[in-house]
Design an enzyme around this catalytic site. Structure first.
Site, mmCIF file in Angstrom:
data_model
loop_
_atom_site.group_PDB
_atom_site.id
_atom_site.type_symbol
_atom_site.label_atom_id
_atom_site.label_comp_id
_atom_site.label_asym_id
_atom_site.label_seq_id
_atom_site.Cartn_x
_atom_site.Cartn_y
_atom_site.Cartn_z
ATOM 1 N N GLU A 95 0.838 -1.203 0.000
ATOM 2 C CA GLU A 95 0.000 0.000 0.000
ATOM 3 C C GLU A 95 0.867 1.244 0.000
ATOM 4 O O GLU A 95 1.540 1.556 0.992
ATOM 5 C CB GLU A 95 -0.918 0.018 1.225
ATOM 6 C CG GLU A 95 -1.821 1.252 1.244
ATOM 7 C CD GLU A 95 -2.649 1.372 2.506
ATOM 8 O OE1 GLU A 95 -3.243 2.461 2.703
ATOM 9 O OE2 GLU A 95 -2.687 0.412 3.284
ATOM 10 N N LYS A 225 -8.233 -16.359 16.397
ATOM 11 C CA LYS A 225 -8.126 -15.705 15.090
ATOM 12 C C LYS A 225 -9.447 -15.133 14.603
ATOM 13 O O LYS A 225 -9.710 -15.061 13.412
ATOM 14 C CB LYS A 225 -7.517 -16.664 14.065
ATOM 15 C CG LYS A 225 -6.103 -17.073 14.461
ATOM 16 C CD LYS A 225 -5.453 -18.025 13.528
ATOM 17 C CE LYS A 225 -4.062 -18.372 14.068
ATOM 18 N NZ LYS A 225 -3.354 -19.362 13.251
ATOM 19 N N ASP A 299 2.032 -14.607 12.922
ATOM 20 C CA ASP A 299 0.897 -15.246 12.259
ATOM 21 C C ASP A 299 -0.067 -14.139 11.835
ATOM 22 O O ASP A 299 -0.726 -13.523 12.670
ATOM 23 C CB ASP A 299 0.214 -16.211 13.230
ATOM 24 C CG ASP A 299 -0.840 -17.074 12.550
ATOM 25 O OD1 ASP A 299 -1.424 -16.621 11.555
ATOM 26 O OD2 ASP A 299 -1.083 -18.193 13.034
ATOM 27 N N HIS A 390 -2.255 10.039 -0.894
ATOM 28 C CA HIS A 390 -2.459 8.778 -1.601
ATOM 29 C C HIS A 390 -2.393 8.972 -3.115
ATOM 30 O O HIS A 390 -1.936 8.087 -3.841
ATOM 31 C CB HIS A 390 -3.801 8.146 -1.197
ATOM 32 C CG HIS A 390 -3.720 7.381 0.081
ATOM 33 N ND1 HIS A 390 -3.779 7.997 1.316
ATOM 34 C CD2 HIS A 390 -3.580 6.056 0.327
ATOM 35 C CE1 HIS A 390 -3.672 7.075 2.254
ATOM 36 N NE2 HIS A 390 -3.555 5.892 1.688
#
Length: 398
Positions: A95, A225, A299, A390
């Site tokens: 990004e 998770k 993770d 951006h």
């Protein structure tokens, strides 16, 4: 007309070596297989600098590596109990503008004296559920668990030299008794560790409880998770606070915003987060954390829990701005998992955070990075730099 139910397609198995599947040759065989079935030549996937023999326990059916660009932001000054000093932080992302934004927030915090970090709690869970004929039976079982905690703790901790069972919380639903086993796990994230320990404990409980006890190892109350309110309240992983006092003159000079306007905008965004039912009343905590997770071998699925954050601010009497971020469920480790792989280890070493005794330090740096990102994006939205940055940094220009 034949008696067949229709044409069948024979399953094509992915090539594997039953003796040693973690070799350059095995990876090449699988790439050749993919080339045959898809027509795609995995030229770039095939380029990597580590020996596949190091990957056992990290991946199966290995074919190559995904190359995610890594940028560096900093310095970020952290005044923590475990992390102290100026840190240059690796961020793996695709990004545009993300690294620049965090870099700007780190400059603001550092020029204001740095970010103070505090670890409040440490906890990792596995939550089995025991099933009985009725609620009275489940209640009796709960009382038995309370009176036998020491023996249960001994059974669980016999499976690990690191994990420690701290408490077992109980929740009743009809004939079910949900047990939330809470552990500390040292420098490992610890999900597999506590799963193994809890299995041993449940097996002992099932054999020892008068009349036996039927259980499911995960009743889904640990919400592994997955985001949950219970983990925001009771902590999963580490609960870490990052806080700083932003001087009004530096805020105006670097970010182009006034503390009063920023505080007013904070109230507006709080209302929006409440209206949306968000688990995060800040701007973009998952952005920086996910980039750190990818770079350092965490993770990445744990970002679903680790992103939960509570932003709190005060407009001080002298016009300065107090800003804090509380990460309620930050799940990180500096040993095990992907932390020992080649590039991930290097990125942890950049921070002085690889190996034993470093997980608290790493957690504090993560919290500081989260606060840096909040200061930058909130200021950019208010000053009008959000879209323009951006446009300038986040798009390919031809």
């Amino acid at each position: 007309m034949s008696g067949s139910n229709g044409p069948t397609t024979q399953r094509r198995a992915i090539p594997r070596d039953a003796v040693d599947d973690y070799t350059f040759q095995s990876a090449e065989q699988r790439r050749a297989f993919i080339r045959e079935v898809s027509g795609v030549d995995l030229t770039h996937v095939a380029k990597y600098s580590f020996d596949p023999s190091l990957l056992q326990g990290n991946i199966e059916n290995f074919i190559g590596a995904a190359q995610v660009p890594i940028g560096v932001a900093g310095p970020l000054r952290v005044n923590g109990e475990h992390a102290q000093g100026d840190f240059f932080v690796p961020l793996a992302t695709t990004e545009g503008a993300l690294v620049a934004s965090y870099n700007r927030g780190m400059r603001l915090l550092t020029e204001c004296g740095g970010v103070k970090t505090t670890i409040i709690e440490r906890s990792m869970q596995r939550a089995p559920v025991f099933v009985f004929d009725d609620a009275a039976g489940a209640r009796a079982f709960g009382l038995w668990v309370e009176s036998n905690f020491t023996a249960i703790k001994q059974q669980a901790e016999a499976t690990t030299h690191i994990g420690k069972l701290v408490e077992i919380q109980q929740f009743a639903v009809g004939p079910l008794r949900h047990l939330r086993f809470n552990y500390t796990t040292g420098d490992a994230a610890g999900q597999n560790m506590v799963g193994k320990a809890t299995l041993a404990a449940c097996q002992w409980i099932s054999k020892t409880y008068p009349g036996g006890a039927r259980y499911v190892l995960s009743g889904n109350m640990d919400t592994d998770k997955k985001h949950s309110s219970i983990n925001m309240l009771l902590t999963r992983g580490r609960r870490v606070v990052a806080e700083a006092v932003i001087r009004k003159d530096i805020l105006r000079d670097l970010m182009g915003v006034d503390p009063k306007a920023l505080f007013e905008t904070r109230q507006i965004s709080n209302a929006g987060a409440f209206l949306a039912g968000s688990s995060n009343n800040g701007s973009h905590t998952p952005n920086g954390l996910a980039a750190m997770f990818i770079a350092t071998g965490q993770d990445v699925a744990d970002i679903s829990e680790s992103q939960a954050a509570v932003t709190y601010s005060q407009l001080l009497e002298n016009g300065d701005y107090y800003w804090s971020v509380t990460l309620t469920s930050l799940i990180v480790g500096t040993v095990g998992g992907g932390t020992g792989l080649a590039t991930q280890r290097e990125c942890l070493e950049m921070l002085g955070c690889h190996g034993e005794g470093k997980a608290d330090k790493f957690a504090e740096i993560c919290a500081g990075v989260a606060l840096a990102g909040e200061t930058s994006l909130a200021s950019a939205v208010l000053s009008g730099d959000w879209v323009s940055s951006h446009e300038r940094l986040g798009r390919r220009h031809t």
